[in-house]
Design a protein around this motif. Structure first.
Motif, PDB file in Angstrom:
ATOM      1  N   SER A 134       0.829  -1.208   0.000  1.00 47.85           N
ATOM      2  CA  SER A 134       0.000   0.000   0.000  1.00 47.85           C
ATOM      3  C   SER A 134       0.860   1.254   0.000  1.00 47.85           C
ATOM      4  O   SER A 134       0.542   2.245  -0.658  1.00 47.85           O
ATOM      5  CB  SER A 134      -0.929   0.001   1.215  1.00 47.85           C
ATOM      6  N   LEU A 135       1.952   1.214   0.753  1.00 51.67           N
ATOM      7  CA  LEU A 135       2.846   2.366   0.795  1.00 51.67           C
ATOM      8  C   LEU A 135       3.442   2.632  -0.578  1.00 51.67           C
ATOM      9  O   LEU A 135       3.528   3.787  -1.020  1.00 51.67           O
ATOM     10  CB  LEU A 135       3.952   2.118   1.826  1.00 51.67           C
ATOM     11  N   HIS A 136       3.836   1.584  -1.276  1.00 51.69           N
ATOM     12  CA  HIS A 136       4.406   1.752  -2.611  1.00 51.69           C
ATOM     13  C   HIS A 136       3.365   2.266  -3.594  1.00 51.69           C
ATOM     14  O   HIS A 136       3.677   3.078  -4.477  1.00 51.69           O
ATOM     15  CB  HIS A 136       4.971   0.419  -3.106  1.00 51.69           C
ATOM     16  N   ALA A 137       2.101   1.836  -3.425  1.00 47.15           N
ATOM     17  CA  ALA A 137       1.049   2.251  -4.353  1.00 47.15           C
ATOM     18  C   ALA A 137       0.649   3.709  -4.161  1.00 47.15           C
ATOM     19  O   ALA A 137       0.394   4.420  -5.144  1.00 47.15           O
ATOM     20  CB  ALA A 137      -0.174   1.351  -4.182  1.00 47.15           C
ATOM     21  N   LEU A 138       0.583   4.178  -2.916  1.00 48.21           N
ATOM     22  CA  LEU A 138       0.093   5.528  -2.650  1.00 48.21           C
ATOM     23  C   LEU A 138       1.196   6.535  -2.345  1.00 48.21           C
ATOM     24  O   LEU A 138       0.967   7.737  -2.457  1.00 48.21           O
ATOM     25  CB  LEU A 138      -0.897   5.499  -1.478  1.00 48.21           C
ATOM     26  N   ALA A 139       2.350   6.063  -1.921  1.00 50.12           N
ATOM     27  CA  ALA A 139       3.467   6.964  -1.611  1.00 50.12           C
ATOM     28  C   ALA A 139       4.745   6.400  -2.219  1.00 50.12           C
ATOM     29  O   ALA A 139       5.621   5.898  -1.509  1.00 50.12           O
ATOM     30  CB  ALA A 139       3.614   7.135  -0.104  1.00 50.12           C
ATOM     31  N   PRO A 140       4.875   6.458  -3.541  1.00 51.89           N
ATOM     32  CA  PRO A 140       6.007   5.798  -4.211  1.00 51.89           C
ATOM     33  C   PRO A 140       7.368   6.353  -3.829  1.00 51.89           C
ATOM     34  O   PRO A 140       8.376   5.682  -4.040  1.00 51.89           O
ATOM     35  CB  PRO A 140       5.712   6.031  -5.707  1.00 51.89           C
ATOM     36  N   HIS A 141       7.436   7.563  -3.265  1.00 51.39           N
ATOM     37  CA  HIS A 141       8.721   8.142  -2.886  1.00 51.39           C
ATOM     38  C   HIS A 141       9.174   7.683  -1.500  1.00 51.39           C
ATOM     39  O   HIS A 141      10.282   8.004  -1.081  1.00 51.39           O
ATOM     40  CB  HIS A 141       8.641   9.663  -2.910  1.00 51.39           C
ATOM     41  N   LYS A 142       8.304   6.965  -0.795  1.00 56.64           N
ATOM     42  CA  LYS A 142       8.647   6.479   0.534  1.00 56.64           C
ATOM     43  C   LYS A 142       8.810   4.967   0.497  1.00 56.64           C
ATOM     44  O   LYS A 142       8.320   4.300  -0.410  1.00 56.64           O
ATOM     45  CB  LYS A 142       7.555   6.862   1.545  1.00 56.64           C
ATOM     46  N   SER A 143       9.473   4.432   1.497  1.00 59.38           N
ATOM     47  CA  SER A 143       9.641   2.980   1.590  1.00 59.38           C
ATOM     48  C   SER A 143       9.577   2.566   3.042  1.00 59.38           C
ATOM     49  O   SER A 143       9.747   3.398   3.954  1.00 59.38           O
ATOM     50  CB  SER A 143      10.974   2.538   0.978  1.00 59.38           C
ATOM     51  N   ARG A 144       9.356   1.287   3.261  1.00 58.13           N
ATOM     52  CA  ARG A 144       9.308   0.764   4.614  1.00 58.13           C
ATOM     53  C   ARG A 144      10.620   0.997   5.357  1.00 58.13           C
ATOM     54  O   ARG A 144      10.640   1.369   6.538  1.00 58.13           O
ATOM     55  CB  ARG A 144       8.992  -0.731   4.563  1.00 58.13           C
ATOM     56  N   GLU A 145      11.742   0.810   4.660  1.00 62.23           N
ATOM     57  CA  GLU A 145      13.043   0.940   5.304  1.00 62.23           C
ATOM     58  C   GLU A 145      13.310   2.371   5.768  1.00 62.23           C
ATOM     59  O   GLU A 145      13.845   2.591   6.859  1.00 62.23           O
ATOM     60  CB  GLU A 145      14.153   0.490   4.349  1.00 62.23           C
ATOM     61  N   THR A 146      12.942   3.369   4.952  1.00 66.22           N
ATOM     62  CA  THR A 146      13.218   4.756   5.318  1.00 66.22           C
ATOM     63  C   THR A 146      12.375   5.207   6.510  1.00 66.22           C
ATOM     64  O   THR A 146      12.730   6.183   7.184  1.00 66.22           O
ATOM     65  CB  THR A 146      12.953   5.703   4.132  1.00 66.22           C
ATOM     66  N   ILE A 147      11.273   4.500   6.793  1.00 66.74           N
ATOM     67  CA  ILE A 147      10.434   4.844   7.937  1.00 66.74           C
ATOM     68  C   ILE A 147      10.850   4.052   9.180  1.00 66.74           C
ATOM     69  O   ILE A 147      10.987   4.605  10.273  1.00 66.74           O
ATOM     70  CB  ILE A 147       8.949   4.593   7.615  1.00 66.74           C
TER      71      ILE A 147
END
Length: 504
Positions: free
Chosen positions: A180-193
């Motif tokens: 879901s994060l990749h679909a709606l916030a492509p500039h963010k990733s699980r690792e960076t959070i």
């Protein structure tokens, strides 16, 4: 005012950036107590300084603003995303300090909640936030509560410097799965959070150890080994980071910190300062993606156990942007679902429940008519009735209508003598829910058969009004800091006549 115009006036900046901050709901405060000090301004009360009851998270006890609504990212759910044509503006650090101090001196606020869009880069944005905090603490000598939203992707050295000045830090996870994060916030990733979230957890643990405290928060866990969803196997195996770094527990700072961009950030001089003493929190958006309540609660439980968060906040998605990947604009926010998630979150943190007890893959969503605790109880009638005079604390906590305070009061009161139902009411027990599930000295309050359908019907009648109010928030209007209480309805001739005669 033209769309896209850059605003320079301080009052207009405040209007825009305060309104833009209302979608961030993580604005409660607790876990920090700081008394006044000669030569300084303000203090912070350990019991918490604000409570937000609005669906969009607004709170008038904290100055809740964005540093800027400029953003280099294009998250589909965000009103401030790069592709939206909205009025853009930004505070300078001096302007934020001035607003905070002037509002505090007028007793409008008791602290600061500062978030921001990402301008230029995560490092640059965090440098600006640091400058605000440093000036408030050292130049204006402000000792009030400060909650900071950390920017994922910023360097560790900047996060460390900010953590020594803020009371609480938080990084928004936003969405429960990497997909879901990749679909709606492509500039963010699980690792960076999750990486800075782990860093903050470790620093908080070190700070607690240095103060002679437990490295992690004490909670009413049922079981400890748990993981789900967004966490990798490597992350699941990580234990308390702070315990391994106990030898580095001193947080006395006597030098400057050098951070990327050739900026030097002077730290507080010769004072032992706890790192984010009110802990860290995060936020999950509810309703923007198809994850079930079960998935949301499993991820929430994993965040508490793996990252020792103080709170996980839930924000019902408000349809603002037109996008095929999002619910249509104009759809009502899922406020009742958000309410149920908060109720279940409370059960996880203070009542010893596990997420898999409340929901399952076969039953993935909460009952819209019953709160999670009542729903669990009617599905586990084999655990009831509970004898109040003999039940232990953990058993009492599982009875609908009995909270943590009333359970402790019961344990203390029954040492003195026998209790009756009137005594339970005085101790804080909500008998209209509890009487179905308890006996006192072998007797029920009202003769009631332990039948699921009958008990469910009675409980639904008690909660129907509250559910209606949650789903019809258009009947209410949230006040803001600058509300002058003028009505939008124009006065009629009859009203002028009554006013002249002194009838209004």
């Amino acid at each position: 005012m033209e769309i896209g115009q850059e605003i320079t006036g301080l009052q207009e900046k405040l209007r825009i950036l305060a309104d833009a901050a209302k979608y961030d709901v993580a604005c409660t405060s607790s876990g920090v107590g700081r008394s006044g000090k000669r030569g300084y301004t303000g203090n912070s009360v350990a019991a918490g300084i604000c409570h937000s009851f609005a669906s969009d998270g607004r709170c008038i006890s904290l100055l809740k603003i964005l540093l800027t609504n400029h953003c280099i990212y294009d998250c589909k759910y965000c009103i401030n995303r790069r592709s939206n044509d909205v009025v853009r503006t930004a505070f300078t650090p001096d302007e934020v300090c001035r607003l905070t101090m002037e509002f505090y001196r007028r007793n409008y606020i008791e602290g600061l909640f500062l978030s921001s869009g990402v301008i230029k880069s995560p490092n640059y944005t965090m440098e600006q936030i640091y400058e605000v905090l440093y000036k408030l603490r050292e130049v204006y000598r402000f000792r009030g509560y400060i909650h900071i939203k950390a920017i994922p992707g910023a360097d560790e050295s900047i996060l460390d410097a900010v953590g020594l000045l803020a009371d609480r830090m938080s990084i928004n996870l936003e969405l429960p799965t990497a997909e879901s994060l990749h679909a709606l916030a492509p500039h963010k990733s699980r690792e960076t959070i999750l990486t800075p979230m782990r860093r903050i957890q470790g620093k908080i643990s070190e700070s607690r150890i240095s103060m002679g405290q437990s490295p992690s928060l004490e909670r009413a866990w049922g079981v400890k080994n748990f993981s789900h969803g967004i966490f990798s196997e490597k992350e699941e195996r990580i234990s308390d980071t702070g315990a391994a770094a106990a030898s580095e527990s001193s947080l006395t700072v006597e030098s400057s910190l050098t951070v990327p961009g050739q900026s030097r950030y002077p730290a507080r001089q010769r004072e032992i300062r706890t790192y984010a003493p009110a802990g860290q929190s995060t936020q999950l958006i509810v309703g923007a993606t198809p994850e079930s309540d079960y998935h949301m609660m499993m991820v929430t439980q994993a965040l508490y156990r793996q990252y020792d968060l103080k709170r996980v906040f839930f924000s019902a998605y408000v349809g603002l942007n037109e996008d095929s990947a999002l619910p249509a604009p104009g759809e009502k926010p899922p406020l009742l679902r958000e309410h149920r998630l908060y109720q279940a979150d409370w059960l996880l943190r203070y009542y010893g429940f596990r997420a898999e007890e409340l929901l399952s893959e076969d039953r993935p969503n909460f009952n819209v008519y019953l709160d999670p605790k009542c729903d669990w109880a009617v599905r586990h009638l084999e655990c009831f009735p509970v004898e109040i005079m003999r039940a232990d604390y953990e058993t009492l906590l599982r009875v609908p209508g009995i909270g943590a305070k009333s359970a402790r009061r019961i344990l203390q009161a029954r040492r003195i003598g026998k209790l009756d139902f009137f005594d339970l009411k005085k101790l804080g027990v909500v008998l209209k829910r509890a009487h179905y599930f308890i006996i006192l000295n072998g007797k029920q309050m009202f003769p009631t058969a332990l039948e699921e359908n009958r008990i469910t019907a009675g409980l639904i009648g008690d909660s129907r009004k509250k559910n209606w109010e949650l789903e019809h928030t258009e009947c209410y209007r949230q006040l803001n800091l600058f509300d002058d209480m003028k009505l939008s309805v124009e006065a009629e001739a009859e009203d002028f006549g009554k006013a002249a005669m002194g009838q209004l």
